[in-house]
Write an enzyme that holds these catalytic residues in place. Structure first.
Site, PDB file in Angstrom:
ATOM      1  N   GLY A  16      59.839 -27.842 -74.546  1.00 34.00           N
ATOM      2  CA  GLY A  16      59.572 -27.642 -75.643  1.00 34.00           C
ATOM      3  C   GLY A  16      59.436 -25.687 -75.620  1.00 34.00           C
ATOM      4  N   ASP A  63      45.383 -30.804 -66.461  1.00 34.79           N
ATOM      5  CA  ASP A  63      44.679 -30.731 -67.681  1.00 34.79           C
ATOM      6  C   ASP A  63      43.896 -29.854 -67.905  1.00 34.79           C
ATOM      7  OD1 ASP A  63      43.526 -31.298 -69.653  1.00 34.79           O
ATOM      8  OD2 ASP A  63      42.820 -33.861 -68.392  1.00 34.79           O
ATOM      9  N   ASN A  90      48.737 -21.312 -73.849  1.00 32.91           N
ATOM     10  CA  ASN A  90      49.559 -22.355 -74.413  1.00 32.91           C
ATOM     11  C   ASN A  90      49.725 -23.698 -75.117  1.00 32.91           C
ATOM     12  OD1 ASN A  90      52.333 -22.366 -76.629  1.00 32.91           O
ATOM     13  ND2 ASN A  90      52.497 -23.322 -74.693  1.00 32.91           N
ATOM     14  N   TYR A 154      41.779 -29.952 -86.259  1.00 31.91           N
ATOM     15  CA  TYR A 154      43.181 -28.194 -85.335  1.00 31.91           C
ATOM     16  C   TYR A 154      42.839 -27.117 -86.076  1.00 31.91           C
ATOM     17  CZ  TYR A 154      48.074 -27.205 -84.381  1.00 31.91           C
ATOM     18  OH  TYR A 154      48.759 -26.187 -83.896  1.00 31.91           O
ATOM     19  N   LYS A 158      42.685 -23.124 -84.061  1.00 30.53           N
ATOM     20  CA  LYS A 158      43.663 -22.450 -84.033  1.00 30.53           C
ATOM     21  C   LYS A 158      43.020 -20.989 -85.108  1.00 30.53           C
ATOM     22  CE  LYS A 158      46.764 -24.445 -81.645  1.00 30.53           C
ATOM     23  NZ  LYS A 158      46.866 -23.855 -80.933  1.00 30.53           N
ATOM     24  N   LEU A 191      54.670 -31.503 -80.376  1.00 30.53           N
ATOM     25  CA  LEU A 191      54.184 -31.964 -81.092  1.00 30.53           C
ATOM     26  C   LEU A 191      54.252 -31.582 -82.251  1.00 30.53           C
ATOM     27  CD1 LEU A 191      50.851 -30.772 -81.742  1.00 30.53           C
ATOM     28  CD2 LEU A 191      50.951 -28.641 -81.574  1.00 30.53           C
TER      29      LEU A 191
END
Length: 250
Positions: A16, A63, A90, A154, A158, A191
């Site tokens: 992606g 990972d 990222n 989430y 962020k 995602l």
């Protein structure tokens, strides 16, 4: 900073957006160490990028919650290309109802989206000092500024990335290291496609709209090339194609 001949660490770079960013960096003359958990996609990508018997990219299974894996990315860059100039933290994950389902899935989200960014930045500073400076870019999200009630962990991760990035603005003066973030709205990625299967994320995407991947990549390139940016976040939305959000503007 010019991109040509620079060495880049890129996590979450096999698919992606990450893969598109890797292609852009190599096209501009950079050499990229790609870390990801998708071995197949990662190997296919470096085969594509390494043409004419020239090593432009190296893939390493990584990972990001395993700090030994992260360290291996930097060691490989040092041993193969002589150092590191740019770090793109990222890698990221997200799940709907990660808080309300009464499980501990939310811990993995914090580990990938925040803790790995912190560790990647620590390693980045260590290696960039050897080069006399460089650039670190952390992938945030517009959910940092418009929290999502259906994905509070989430959004929290962020928002923390943005605050962490702002807190390191003084590294520009002390070590010639510029730490910045990119906060995109919805764009086409693995995602996002997974999240859009849910009704709530689908409606949110309709409200905010999708931004072209190229606009997100352009924000990364801008941060690399603009020596004035430090501790800043570039918001990439359908309304503001590339808006700088700094500590003073909040």
């Amino acid at each position: 900073m010019q991109i040509k001949d620079k060495v880049v660490i890129l996590t979450g770079g096999a698919n992606g957006f990450g893969a598109a960013l890797a292609r852009r960096l190599v096209s501009e003359g950079a050499r990229v160490i790609i870390g990801d958990i998708d071995r197949k996609a990662g190997q296919e990508l470096v085969t594509e990028l390494n043409q004419n018997n020239k090593v432009n990219a190296i893939f390493i299974f990584c990972d990001v919650t395993n700090f030994d894996h992260l360290s291996q990315l930097f060691d490989t860059a040092q041993n193969t290309f002589g150092g590191v100039d740019i770090v793109c933290n990222n890698a990221g994950i997200g799940q709907e109802n990660e808080f309300y389902d009464q499980t501990n899935r939310w811990i993995k989200i914090i580990d990938v989206n925040l803790n790995a960014v912190i560790k990647g930045t620590q390693l980045g500073i260590q290696y960039l000092k050897k080069r006399g400076g460089g650039v670190i870019i952390n992938t945030a999200s517009m959910s940092a500024f418009y929290p999502m009630s259906h994905s509070p962990i989430y959004s929290t991760s962020k928002r923390a990335v943005v605050g962490f990035t702002q807190s390191l603005r003084d590294l520009k003066d002390t070590d010639k290291i510029r730490v910045n973030a990119v906060a995109p709205s919805y764009f086409d990625s693995n995602l996002t496609q997974g999240l859009l299967k849910s009704k709530k994320h689908g409606q949110a995407a309709k409200n905010f709209g999708f931004v072209p991947i190229d606009d997100v990549i352009d924000a990364f390139i801008r941060i690399i090339q603009d020596d004035k940016l430090a501790g800043d976040t570039i918001a990439v939305t359908t309304r503001y194609k590339s808006k700088i959000i700094s500590k003073s503007s909040l």
